[in-house]
Structure formats: C-alpha cells, structure tokens
Motif scaffolding. Structure first.
Motif, PDB file in Angstrom:
ATOM      1  N   VAL A   1       0.861  -1.176   0.000  1.00  0.00           N
ATOM      2  CA  VAL A   1       0.000   0.000   0.000  1.00  0.00           C
ATOM      3  C   VAL A   1       0.898   1.228   0.000  1.00  0.00           C
TER       4      VAL A   1
ATOM      5  N   LYS B   1      -5.637  -6.472   1.902  1.00  0.00           N
ATOM      6  CA  LYS B   1      -6.304  -5.173   1.808  1.00  0.00           C
ATOM      7  C   LYS B   1      -7.275  -5.003   2.962  1.00  0.00           C
TER       8      LYS B   1
ATOM      9  N   HIS C   1      -5.484  -3.821   6.063  1.00  0.00           N
ATOM     10  CA  HIS C   1      -5.147  -2.404   5.984  1.00  0.00           C
ATOM     11  C   HIS C   1      -6.388  -1.542   6.182  1.00  0.00           C
ATOM     12  N   GLN C   2      -7.487  -1.919   5.580  1.00  0.00           N
ATOM     13  CA  GLN C   2      -8.710  -1.139   5.730  1.00  0.00           C
ATOM     14  C   GLN C   2      -9.243  -1.190   7.161  1.00  0.00           C
TER      15      GLN C   2
ATOM     16  N   VAL D   1      -4.249   6.893  -1.868  1.00  0.00           N
ATOM     17  CA  VAL D   1      -3.959   5.533  -1.417  1.00  0.00           C
ATOM     18  C   VAL D   1      -4.033   4.597  -2.619  1.00  0.00           C
ATOM     19  N   THR D   2      -2.986   3.780  -2.793  1.00  0.00           N
ATOM     20  CA  THR D   2      -2.940   2.813  -3.874  1.00  0.00           C
ATOM     21  C   THR D   2      -2.575   1.446  -3.318  1.00  0.00           C
ATOM     22  N   TYR D   3      -3.293   0.422  -3.762  1.00  0.00           N
ATOM     23  CA  TYR D   3      -3.030  -0.962  -3.347  1.00  0.00           C
ATOM     24  C   TYR D   3      -2.393  -1.706  -4.506  1.00  0.00           C
TER      25      TYR D   3
END
Length: 96
Positions: free
Chosen positions: A5, A59, A62-63, A88-90
């Motif tokens: 991330v 993900k 992280h969320q 924000v980039t995954y």
C-alpha cells in the motif's frame, strides 16, 4: 500473499518537524497492528512530498487499520500536517 500500500501526501510548509514527532509517537502502533508487516517512510524536502509504503497481510487488514485510526482520531491528526487527503494505492504482488 501480502499486498503493498502506498499513501502519497504533501506536507504543509513548516510542518515537517511536528510531523516527525507525531510519527515517532505513532509508528509503533502501525507496525504492531494485526496484519502489518512493515512501514517505510520517504520524504522529499524540495517538493514536501511524503510517501508511506506499507506491506500488509491483505487489503482487508489495511482497511481495518484505517477504520481504527479514523475512529480514534489519529487520521485527522495526521491529516492536520498535510495539504489534503492522501492518495492511497493498493498493489498485489505478482509472482512470475
């Protein structure tokens, strides 16, 4: 398999020292959160660009962390040092 991330932001002029103190206090909490593998910080003093590069189990992990810090007021405290919300980039790891 883990995910990467990135959070990209711009630090407000004159706020980097205060941001550094905030990060020193809060980074152990990030690194100790369920699902966090690593957090790396990068800063360009010429453009005031700030990059957090993180590795998480998923993900969803992280969320869950983002939800936690939003509810605890930590995200608002972080954003007080910035010129707007982070991008924000995954990234999913490619195995070839």
């Amino acid at each position: 398999m883990s995910i990467w991330v990135t959070l990209e932001m711009t630090v407000e002029a004159g706020r980097f020292d205060a941001l550094s103190a905030f990060l020193q206090q809060n980074l152990p909490n990030v690194r100790g959160f369920d699902g966090a593998f690593q957090v790396n910080l990068y800063y360009d003093p010429e453009t005031r660009a700030f990059l957090l590069q993180e590795e998480w189990t998923s993900k969803q992990h992280h969320q869950a962390y983002l939800n936690f810090i939003q509810n605890a007021g930590v995200m608002d405290a972080l954003l007080a040092f910035m010129e707007g919300a982070p991008e924000v980039t995954y990234y999913e790891r490619m195995v070839m």
